[in-house]
Enzyme design. Structure first.
Site, mmCIF file in Angstrom:
data_model
loop_
_atom_site.group_PDB
_atom_site.id
_atom_site.type_symbol
_atom_site.label_atom_id
_atom_site.label_comp_id
_atom_site.label_asym_id
_atom_site.label_seq_id
_atom_site.Cartn_x
_atom_site.Cartn_y
_atom_site.Cartn_z
ATOM 1 N N CYS A 48 -1.953 -2.660 7.512
ATOM 2 C CA CYS A 48 -1.864 -3.591 6.375
ATOM 3 C C CYS A 48 -0.578 -4.403 6.370
ATOM 4 O O CYS A 48 -0.588 -5.566 5.974
ATOM 5 C CB CYS A 48 -2.093 -2.836 5.082
ATOM 6 S SG CYS A 48 -3.823 -2.284 4.978
ATOM 7 N N LYS A 84 -6.977 -5.027 -2.955
ATOM 8 C CA LYS A 84 -7.705 -5.605 -1.824
ATOM 9 C C LYS A 84 -8.619 -4.553 -1.220
ATOM 10 O O LYS A 84 -8.374 -3.347 -1.373
ATOM 11 C CB LYS A 84 -6.712 -6.105 -0.777
ATOM 12 C CG LYS A 84 -5.814 -4.993 -0.272
ATOM 13 C CD LYS A 84 -4.765 -5.494 0.674
ATOM 14 C CE LYS A 84 -3.928 -4.355 1.193
ATOM 15 N NZ LYS A 84 -4.670 -3.332 1.952
ATOM 16 N N ASP A 141 0.789 -1.235 0.000
ATOM 17 C CA ASP A 141 0.000 0.000 0.000
ATOM 18 C C ASP A 141 0.828 1.296 0.000
ATOM 19 O O ASP A 141 0.503 2.248 0.728
ATOM 20 C CB ASP A 141 -0.961 0.016 1.208
ATOM 21 C CG ASP A 141 -2.003 -1.090 1.157
ATOM 22 O OD1 ASP A 141 -1.965 -1.909 0.229
ATOM 23 O OD2 ASP A 141 -2.852 -1.152 2.074
HETATM 24 C C1 VGL Z 1 -4.550 0.803 5.717
HETATM 25 C C2 VGL Z 1 -6.094 1.728 7.135
HETATM 26 C C3 VGL Z 1 -7.078 1.586 6.186
HETATM 27 C C4 VGL Z 1 -3.136 0.383 5.479
HETATM 28 C C5 VGL Z 1 -5.535 0.641 4.763
HETATM 29 O O1 VGL Z 1 -2.708 0.314 4.301
HETATM 30 O O2 VGL Z 1 -2.430 0.125 6.482
HETATM 31 N N1 VGL Z 1 -4.827 1.337 6.890
HETATM 32 N N2 VGL Z 1 -6.785 1.023 5.004
#
Ligand code: VGL
Ligand code: ZN
Length: 243
Positions: A190, A145, A47
């Protein structure tokens, strides 16, 4: 793979059967020998997206700092997988979908407690793009995802309902990958959930701490995530542990 690396990983694999204390195996070995990734290793870059770096809607403090480090680390790996958080505009994890709720509060959903976030990483929007400067042209797979409206997915392996797979386990197994190394954003969400699920799926797992940044929800979330990861046999390593 050099002999000492093979022995330390075997030792780690044996130790991991009892989970407890397994994080000590490789870290001890690493004190006198560095890791040189092989075809059985994958770097999973979690991410690293515009929404999660400063200026983004769910900015992780100093999230931009890890980009050059990840580019350099990726160059040491033959196998690299990227992930992208990839939500519908009306996703269940967005506070905006829960009247009266504010970002960073929680709510109950069918699969348990859900932290509510500012809107982020909406499919096809600029915020969901990979962060500027991230350059991993040899990455062979991008796992998206969190695309089911009703279920969040911090993990690159398993949605938050703990039943719905993303396909990543099958992909890695078919390609004979045994060890997953993680970097990216955010350490305590994540990255941590992905590393823990990698262990549950039977992979060795290590998180490269300095190539991650955390959200540290409530001021304690980051250390709690490390405690949980360590208990589940995820190794805490540094980019300097690589040749
Ligand atoms: C994430 C919060 C919400 C992450 C993704 O990538 O850690 N954190 N969505
Ligand atoms: Zn998300």
């Amino acid at each position: 793979m050099r002999d000492i690396d093979r022995r330390s990983f075997l030792k780690f694999a044996a130790g991991s059967a009892v989970a407890l204390g397994s994080a000590g195996w490789l870290s001890t070995a690493l004190a006198y020998k560095k890791i040189s990734p092989t075809s059985k290793d994958v770097l999973i870059v979690v991410d690293v997206q515009k929404c999660f770096i400063p200026g983004g809607s769910l900015a992780v403090d100093k999230g931009n700092e890890i980009v050059p480090l990840i580019n350099a680390l990726a160059g040491k790996f033959e196998n690299v997988v990227l992930t992208q958080d990839w939500h519908t505009a009306d996703h269940i994890s967005f506070a905006s979908q829960h009247p009266g709720k504010k970002p960073f509060e929680t709510t109950q959903v069918p699969y348990g407690t859900q932290v509510l976030w500012p809107d982020h990483c909406v499919q096809g929007t600029e915020g969901a793009d990979l962060a500027p400067g991230l350059s991993v042209p040899h990455a062979m797979l991008v796992i998206r995802k969190g695309y089911n409206r009703e279920v969040d997915s911090y993990s690159a392996f398993l949605e938050a309902d703990k039943k719905t797979g993303t396909g990543l386990t099958g992909y890695l197994k078919e390609r004979n990958i045994a060890r997953c190394f993680f970097c990216g954003l955010a350490t305590d969400f994540c990255v941590a959930w992905s590393a823990v699920d990698a262990r549950a799926a039977g992979f060795e797992a290590a998180v490269i701490e300095d190539a991650c940044r955390g959200i540290n929800l409530g001021g304690t979330g980051l250390e709690a995530a490390w405690t949980d990861m360590t208990a589940k046999g995820v190794l805490r390593i540094q980019s300097t542990n690589f040749v």
